[in-house]
Design an enzyme around this catalytic site. Structure first.
Site, PDB file in Angstrom:
ATOM      1  CE  LYS A 129      -0.427   0.456   5.013  1.00 63.52           C
ATOM      2  NZ  LYS A 129      -1.293   0.652   6.155  1.00 63.52           N
ATOM      3  CG  HIS A 153       0.704   8.359   6.906  1.00 66.48           C
ATOM      4  ND1 HIS A 153       1.667   8.816   7.749  1.00 66.48           N
ATOM      5  CD2 HIS A 153      -0.010   7.438   7.592  1.00 66.48           C
ATOM      6  CE1 HIS A 153       1.533   8.205   8.911  1.00 66.48           C
ATOM      7  NE2 HIS A 153       0.529   7.370   8.825  1.00 66.48           N
ATOM      8  CG  LEU A 181       4.282  -0.064   3.959  1.00 64.06           C
ATOM      9  CD1 LEU A 181       3.157  -0.389   4.915  1.00 64.06           C
ATOM     10  CD2 LEU A 181       5.620  -0.230   4.644  1.00 64.06           C
ATOM     11  CE  LYS A 237       8.169   3.685   6.783  1.00 63.42           C
ATOM     12  NZ  LYS A 237       7.337   4.104   7.915  1.00 63.42           N
ATOM     13  CG  ASP A 281      -0.771   6.737  12.150  1.00 63.09           C
ATOM     14  OD1 ASP A 281      -1.951   7.117  11.991  1.00 63.09           O
ATOM     15  OD2 ASP A 281      -0.103   6.177  11.273  1.00 63.09           O
TER      16      ASP A 281
END
Ligand SMILES: *[C@@H]1O[C@H](CO)[C@@H](O)[C@H](O)[C@H]1NC(C)=O
Ligand SMILES: *[C@@H]1O[C@H](CO)[C@@H](O)[C@H](O)[C@H]1NC(C)=O
Ligand SMILES: *[C@@H]1O[C@H](CO)[C@@H](O)[C@H](O)[C@H]1NC(C)=O
Ligand SMILES: *[C@@H]1O[C@H](CO)[C@@H](O)[C@H](O)[C@H]1NC(C)=O
Ligand SMILES: *[C@@H]1O[C@H](CO)[C@@H](O)[C@H](O)[C@H]1NC(C)=O
Ligand SMILES: *[C@@H]1O[C@H](CO)[C@@H](O)[C@H](O)[C@H]1NC(C)=O
Ligand SMILES: *[C@@H]1O[C@H](CO)[C@@H](O)[C@H](O)[C@H]1NC(C)=O
Length: 914
Positions: free
Chosen positions: A529, A532, A536, A550, A652
């Protein structure tokens, strides 16, 4: 006899002497001009230029007594009126009036420098002054174009025309001046390009065309000027690159190509310039790194100026050991590297300017030889040695105990990019505030300073107001204690962690190539995905280990985020935090972090999963697993909030940050936002007061995101998602989330277990026992979602509650039990229910509700309508009234009162006793 002879000898001697005298006289006579034409021409020149009697007196002979006149064989061969002043009459109308020069048929030198000759060089110069060897018209205010006939002055050895107002192009006929040794056309307004035919001027030793408006490139043909010692083409508009042929200028001593538009790199061949003493290439667009062997040894170099280009890479080491170098200016480039350590220290007076580059590392003894040092705008670190001059400029570095240095984040990120660790200004790592933090503080300081500077009076008033507020608050706190509420920990927090990243604790170092291979060149197929904080990818290392990589593109993602994450991993490792396996920081703009692969992905993707390949039906996680996950997250957050000093805030927490291994054990991910909790001291309160209106830093819950209570709020949303199956809500904010909370929260009541079934995830199969656990989790969720940050329970109590769900509901579902809990201050469920009770005590503020006090232990028959000012001040948002679910009677009671959304808001968030 002897006497007579001696007298005769003496007479003879006298005679000889007289004879000699007369020949001498005759010779002087010969110095007189043989032709009256030249005599007349001199007087004509005298009057046309308006020369003064002092320089050229009227009654004496020019050859013997006029200044600057040289005669030979009865002819004028040299006229030098350099620096002469005109008579008052002559000054009135100065002209380039030298027509009589044509009558000096043997004139070899005409020097009128610094004598005003406004006007242009006449065309006949070339045709009529063909005997001329030296023409010096420097600083004469000469205008116009250079006539092409100048090319006919083939006996010219020196042509000086600098500092005039010549325009137009350089005539290519100058190539015929084969005897020319010096050609100086500098400081004019010449345009066009340098004639490529200049290569024919083989005897030229000095070519200076600097400070004109020449365009085009440097002709490679100039390389043929093997006797050239000075080549100055500076301050023009020359473009393209330095031709490598210039390396053939064997005799070159002084090379100045500065202040042009030159580009490209410095050619290797310049290393052949063994006699070079000045290399001035500053103020161009030159780039690339310098050839390692550019400066030969032994070197005659005195001056090296490379300033203001776009050079990169290291300086050739030999530069530091050239004994005679007395000016080294490499400022305003992107040179990098460390200073050499031990080199010969021929301490001579020398100037070093390496400002605004990317040098780093410590200051070394090589600096001793310089008497003037500018190191500003680099990344030097460490201590300033004793021998450093007082007047050395050291600003904007990363040095210890020096004012005006770069910020910690700049220094850390620079050193991190180099794969080096920064010395953290010599301070212990733990006392430096985290970057995010210091940014905030700076902003606050600025705000404070502005306010203080601008309106001291207002501040005074504000302080007074604050004092009052604080008093009120303290009294309130006292009250809360009085009714047994465990206060949420506030007050002074220890200093935040520093950003000195310890790379040894960041796992393995991977090469970019390795990770390219692992991810199939970061193919889309391997993309998990776009997060933010980076994209990844899944990947497999050479040894077969599955990993998640990442990719952080620093062009689009703030450097701070990734540094904070590295900082976090270098200090924190816990079973509830995802494992960082390694990193690859070699690329400037692209950083790669390698994590352990989590077979079950994140919570948002694994709550529902396809049953099997054939069947499209979805299977959801069972309740036991959901509870296990909730406890896992609480453990992770509890570790961050309570076991780290200072407390760390995840910032987060949402379903997609909760990673699950093969056994559904939780590992917290998404760690690029982690920061140390804001201190909650008085200053903070002041700044919070000043922060009008709510800044974006504020979480949706109306509290700063840098407080643990923000995590608690976010965790509340996750818990609610686990109960309702609507996990995607944990990531959303804004009206959608508000509506959802508005509908859901009223169905959570400590007095009514069945109510929770209204919001229960329909895919969950729960029996009566499990329903109590669901109910408990819902209650915990609701207390986490208290809009008042200070009333949310601390994480360690939430963890306890989730570990003992039945105690949540069984011990506290009667008013007497509540009282019991109240009395045992410090117990986890007291803290948990403190928020519930708190809401009730708020309620007591208004007269209408005061009759239905909760404290008395009597159950309330009526819904309460809190109207406390505290709620109004803290709540950042209000919920729209839907009037469908929950809040029972209150919906009717409040139905008509649309103006008072605050009331509805509070009522719906807080539980209503039955
Ligand atoms: C040069 O000399 C000749 C002969 O005296 C004279 O006629 C002429 O005008 C002179 N030319 C100039 C430019 O003075
Ligand atoms: C140039 O100089 C040479 C000798 O140096 C001489 O023979 C020749 O006549 C000169 N040329 C002119 C045009 O005067
Ligand atoms: C050169 O000439 C210009 C205009 O003719 C005049 O303004 C200027 O003052 C002169 N420069 C000098 C040094 O006399
Ligand atoms: C001077 O040069 C021009 C070309 O620039 C040429 O045509 C002319 O013949 C030359 N005159 C002399 C006297 O050499
Ligand atoms: C150039 O210089 C050499 C030696 O100095 C001399 O012999 C030669 O005549 C010169 N060439 C010209 C064209 O003047
Ligand atoms: C140095 O490099 C940076 C990018 O790394 C660039 O933005 C900057 O303009 C460069 N400076 C010079 C003087 O070339
Ligand atoms: C700070 O951290 C760096 C690297 O992590 C380490 O080398 C250094 O010793 C630490 N300094 C202190 C004072 O702890």
């Amino acid at each position: 006899m002897v006497d007579q002879r001696s007298i005769r000898v003496a007479l003879l001697y006298l005679l000889l002497l007289l004879l000699f005298e007369s020949t001498f006289e005759q010779q002087v006579q010969q110095q007189r001009l043989s032709s009256g034409v030249e005599f007349t021409a001199l007087f004509e020149l005298r009057s046309s230029l308006g020369l003064r009697s002092r320089d050229w007196p009227r009654k004496v002979h020019p050859c013997s007594s006029w200044n600057g006149i040289r005669c030979e064989n009865g002819s004028v061969i040299g006229i030098n009126i350099s620096g002469f002043r005109r008579t008052r009459v002559g000054k009135q109308n100065p002209q380039f009036a030298v027509n009589s020069l044509v009558n000096f048929t043997h004139l070899m030198s005409f020097n009128a420098s610094r004598f005003m000759l406004p006007g242009s060089i006449p065309d006949w110069f070339g045709q009529r002054l063909s005997t001329l060897q030296v023409l010096d018209l420097r600083s004469c205010n000469v205008t116009g174009v250079l006539p092409s006939s100048m090319g006919n002055l083939t006996n010219l050895t020196s042509l000086y025309l600098s500092d005039n107002r010549l325009t137009g192009q350089i005539p290519s006929t100058l190539r015929q001046l084969l005897s020319l040794l010096v050609l100086d056309l500098s400081k004019n307004s010449l345009t066009g390009s340098i004639p490529s035919s200049f290569g024919s001027l083989r005897n030229l030793t000095s070519l200076d065309i600097s400070s004109n408006s020449l365009r085009g490139s440097i002709p490679p043909g100039l390389g043929a000027l093997s006797k050239l010692q000075t080549l100055n083409l500076s301050v023009n508009g020359l473009t393209s690159s330095i031709p490598s042929q210039l390396g053939d200028l064997d005799s070159l001593v002084d090379l100045d190509l500065s202040s042009n538009g030159l580009s490209g790199s410095v050619p290797q061949d310049l290393r052949k310039l063994r006699n070079l003493q000045r290399m001035v290439l500053g103020n161009n667009g030159l780039s690339g790194s310098l050839p390692v062997n550019l400066f030969p040894t032994p070197s005659q170099l005195h001056v090296v100026v490379l300033r203001n280009n776009r050079f990169i890479g290291n300086l050739p080491q030999v530069l530091w050991s050239i004994p005679g170098l007395n000016l080294l200016d490499i400022s305003d480039n992107n040179f990098t590297g460390e200073l050499p350590t031990a080199l010969d220290n021929n301490a001579i007076a020398a100037v070093l300017d390496m400002s605004r580059n990317k040098f780093y590392g410590g200051l070394t003894t090589v600096l001793r030889r310089f008497s003037s040092i500018n190191l500003s705008g680099n990344y030097f670190e460490g201590r300033v040695p004793d021998y450093m001059l007082d007047n050395a400029s050291l600003t904007s570095n990363c040095l210890q105990n020096v004012s005006n240095q770069r910020t910690l984040i700049e220094c850390v990120s620079f050193y991190t990019e180099k794969g080096l660790s920064f010395d953290n200004f010599g301070r212990p790592n733990a006392t430096v505030p985290a970057a995010a933090e210091s940014g905030n503080n700076n902003r606050r300081v600025i705000i404070l300073a502005a306010v203080l500077g601008g309106a001291g009076l207002i501040v005074l008033l504000l302080l007074l107001l604050l004092l009052v507020l604080l008093c009120v608050r303290r009294r309130n706190t006292a009250n809360h204690r009085g009714i047994g509420v465990e206060p949420v920990p506030t007050g002074g927090t220890p200093p935040s962690p520093g950003l000195a990243i310890n790379f040894s604790s960041l796992g393995d170092l991977f090469t970019y190539q390795q990770l390219l291979q692992a991810t199939g060149d970061f193919s889309d197929a391997n993309l998990i995905k776009h997060g933010h904080s980076g994209d990844l990818f899944r990947g497999v290392l050479e040894d077969g280990l599955p990993v998640v990589i990442k990719r952080i593109d620093l062009q689009s993602i703030k450097k701070e985020a990734y540094l904070l994450e590295l900082d976090f991993f270098s200090k924190v490792s816990h079973t509830r935090v995802v494992t960082l396996l390694g990193h690859c920081l070699e690329k400037e703009d692209e950083k790669l972090l390698v994590y352990k692969y989590m077979p079950n992905g994140d919570l948002s993707s694994s709550l529902y999963r396809k049953n099997n390949l054939e069947d499209d039906s979805l299977q959801s996680l069972d309740w036991i697993t959901r509870l296990k996950i909730a406890i896992g997250v609480a453990e992770g957050l509890s570790f961050l909030h309570h076991e780290c000093t200072p407390p760390l805030v995840h910032r987060d927490i949402q379903a997609s940050s909760i990673l699950l291994d093969d056994k559904f054990e939780v590992r917290l991910g998404s760690l690029s936002e982690v920061c140390a909790q804001e201190s909650d001291g008085h200053q903070n309160r002041i700044s919070r007061l000043l922060r009008l209106p709510q800044s974006s830093e504020q979480g949706s819950s109306g509290s700063s995101t840098a407080l643990c209570s923000y995590d608690v709020y976010c965790f509340g949303k996750v818990l609610l998602g686990l109960v309702t199956g609507k996990l995607d809500m944990s990531a959303s904010s804004g009206t959608q989330m508000k509506e959802w909370l508005e509908q859901t929260l009223p169905c959570i009541s400590i007095y009514d277990k069945e109510l929770v079934t209204k919001i229960l995830d329909p895919s969950l199969l729960v029996d009566e026992d499990l329903l109590e656990e669901v109910w408990a989790m819902a209650i915990v969720a609701r207390s986490c979602l208290n809009p008042k940050a200070s009333r949310r329970p601390p994480m360690r109590y939430i963890l306890k509650a989730l570990e003992n769900p039945l105690r949540v509901v069984r011990e506290d579902n009667s008013s007497s039990a509540r009282l019991r809990a109240t009395s045992s201050r410090g117990s986890w469920n007291a803290a948990l229910f403190g928020s519930w009770r708190q809401s009730l005590s708020d309620v007591t503020i208004i007269p209408a509700a005061s009759t239905t006090k909760a404290e008395g232990g009597s159950s309330l028959k009526q819904p309460v309508i809190p109207e406390g000012s505290a709620i109004r001040a803290e709540g950042g948002s209000s919920f729209k009234h839907s009037g469908t679910t929950g809040s029972r009677g209150s919906a009717q009671k409040d139905g008509g009162d649309n103006s008072s959304s605050w009331r509805r808001y509070s009522k719906e968030i807080f539980p209503e006793p039955l």
